[in-house]
Design a protein around this motif. Structure first.
Motif, short mmCIF file in Angstrom:
data_model
loop_
_atom_site.label_atom_id
_atom_site.label_comp_id
_atom_site.label_asym_id
_atom_site.label_seq_id
_atom_site.Cartn_x
_atom_site.Cartn_y
_atom_site.Cartn_z
N GLN A 13 109.20 -3.46 -36.61
CA GLN A 13 110.03 -2.44 -36.10
C GLN A 13 109.22 -1.12 -36.17
O GLN A 13 108.96 -0.90 -37.18
CB GLN A 13 111.36 -2.22 -36.31
N CYS A 14 109.04 -0.33 -35.18
CA CYS A 14 108.56 1.23 -35.31
C CYS A 14 109.79 1.92 -36.01
O CYS A 14 110.07 2.88 -35.22
CB CYS A 14 107.90 1.75 -34.07
N ASP A 15 109.98 1.75 -37.31
CA ASP A 15 111.19 2.49 -37.97
C ASP A 15 110.71 3.23 -39.23
O ASP A 15 111.64 4.03 -39.74
CB ASP A 15 112.47 1.57 -38.19
N ASP A 30 109.10 -2.89 -44.18
CA ASP A 30 110.02 -3.85 -44.55
C ASP A 30 109.30 -5.12 -45.55
O ASP A 30 110.25 -5.50 -46.18
CB ASP A 30 110.38 -4.61 -43.29
N ASP A 78 105.30 -0.60 -40.52
CA ASP A 78 105.38 -0.96 -39.25
C ASP A 78 103.96 -1.40 -38.94
O ASP A 78 103.67 -1.47 -37.46
CB ASP A 78 105.59 0.28 -38.53
N TYR A 103 104.31 -3.73 -35.67
CA TYR A 103 104.92 -3.46 -34.52
C TYR A 103 104.16 -3.45 -33.25
O TYR A 103 102.64 -3.09 -33.43
CB TYR A 103 105.20 -1.98 -34.45
N PRO A 105 107.21 7.05 -35.84
CA PRO A 105 108.23 5.79 -36.41
C PRO A 105 109.42 6.53 -36.71
O PRO A 105 109.57 7.66 -36.93
CB PRO A 105 107.43 5.53 -37.60
N GLY A 106 110.51 5.72 -36.19
CA GLY A 106 112.11 6.00 -36.40
C GLY A 106 112.66 7.24 -35.71
O GLY A 106 113.68 7.66 -35.67
N SER A 161 114.46 8.35 -32.16
CA SER A 161 115.54 7.90 -31.69
C SER A 161 115.66 8.71 -30.13
O SER A 161 114.82 9.80 -30.02
CB SER A 161 116.82 8.29 -32.40
N GLY A 184 112.20 11.77 -34.88
CA GLY A 184 111.54 10.94 -36.11
C GLY A 184 110.94 11.96 -37.24
O GLY A 184 111.01 13.31 -37.11
N ARG A 187 106.88 3.37 -27.42
CA ARG A 187 108.32 2.78 -27.27
C ARG A 187 108.86 3.39 -26.20
O ARG A 187 109.05 4.71 -25.90
CB ARG A 187 109.13 2.81 -28.53
#
Ligand SMILES: [Ca+2]
Ligand SMILES: [Ca+2]
Ligand SMILES: [Ca+2]
Length: 241
Positions: free
Chosen positions: A31-33, A37, A44, A47, A68-69, A71, A76, A96
């Motif tokens: 996930q591009c957050d 992880d 990421d 991703y 990344p992250g 919204s 981000g 995204r």
């Protein structure tokens, strides 16, 4: 200690010890957050960007690059410490839908963000092909200007408010500003490409404040900036071969 218990008294009687073996990190880092992880030191890396294939070979980001992250409400976070030291953003770019794109970025930072994702900045030829198609049309939606399709100066980002408001939209929100699955090539953020003219670099596509139809065309090549230029209306996208 009883079999099956994970915790026991420490030999010195002060506190407890755990006999569990550390397991593998959980979850793919896909996930591009901005979250690493799987704890491998890179965020990421798994991703998968959203791409559009180019007839000439290779592919281009379907969306303006985002952090990344990012919204729909926030672009981000830039993790560089605010310590006055001049360093490049260390994170990757992402393609995204539905997030605020990565603006206020200098040319070297845009290039580094594409490289951190395993890609590179688009060339002017790649960018123009994605925007105008193989026939070289003037706009992503066709040969004739329509100020209500892409987020240029004539486009109102808050239609419920009197007047015409200019501002950046989340990636792909102007849903008909599209060619072959690539969005916002005209308008929204202007975009750095890897095309140099002397000390200057080309910026493509026009932006949310561009009022002239000619400034929003796919073949506009005379918008030139110094590489250190940053602006809330200027971003980029990445390409690959
Ligand atoms: Ca990782
Ligand atoms: Ca992640
Ligand atoms: Ca754009």
């Amino acid at each position: 200690m009883l079999a099956g218990l994970l915790a026991a008294c420490a030999p010195d009687g002060r506190g407890t010890v755990c006999d569990a073996e550390p397991g593998p990190p959980q979850g793919a880092d896909d996930q591009c957050d901005g979250v690493d992880d799987d704890c491998d030191g890179v965020a990421d890396e798994a991703y998968e960007d959203v791409w559009v294939a180019l007839a000439s070979g290779g592919a281009i980001y379907a969306f303006e690059a985002s952090r990344p992250g990012a919204s729909p409400e926030a672009p981000g976070v830039d993790p560089r410490p605010d310590d006055g030291v001049d360093r490049l953003f260390a994170g990757r770019a992402c393609s995204r839908p539905g997030v605020l794109p990565w603006a206020d970025v200098a040319f070297d930072e845009a290039q580094a963000a594409c490289q951190a994702a395993g890609h590179r900045l688009c060339t002017a030829a790649e960018w123009a092909e994605a925007c105008g198609g193989p026939g070289g049309e003037a706009y992503p939606y066709g040969p004739v200007y329509d100020g209500l399709v892409c987020n240029g100066g004539a486009f109102d980002v808050t239609p419920g408010v009197p007047g015409v408001q200019d501002g950046v939209l989340p990636t792909g929100e102007a849903a008909v500003c599209e060619r072959a699955g690539a969005f916002d090539l005209s308008g929204n953020l202007k975009e750095w490409v890897d095309a140099h003219e002397g000390p200057l670099v080309q910026v493509r596509g026009g932006g949310y404040g561009s009022n002239l139809p000619s400034a929003l065309t796919c073949d506009l090549a005379d918008d030139l900036k110094v590489p250190s230029f940053r602006h809330p209306g200027l971003g980029f996208r990445c390409c690959q071969r």
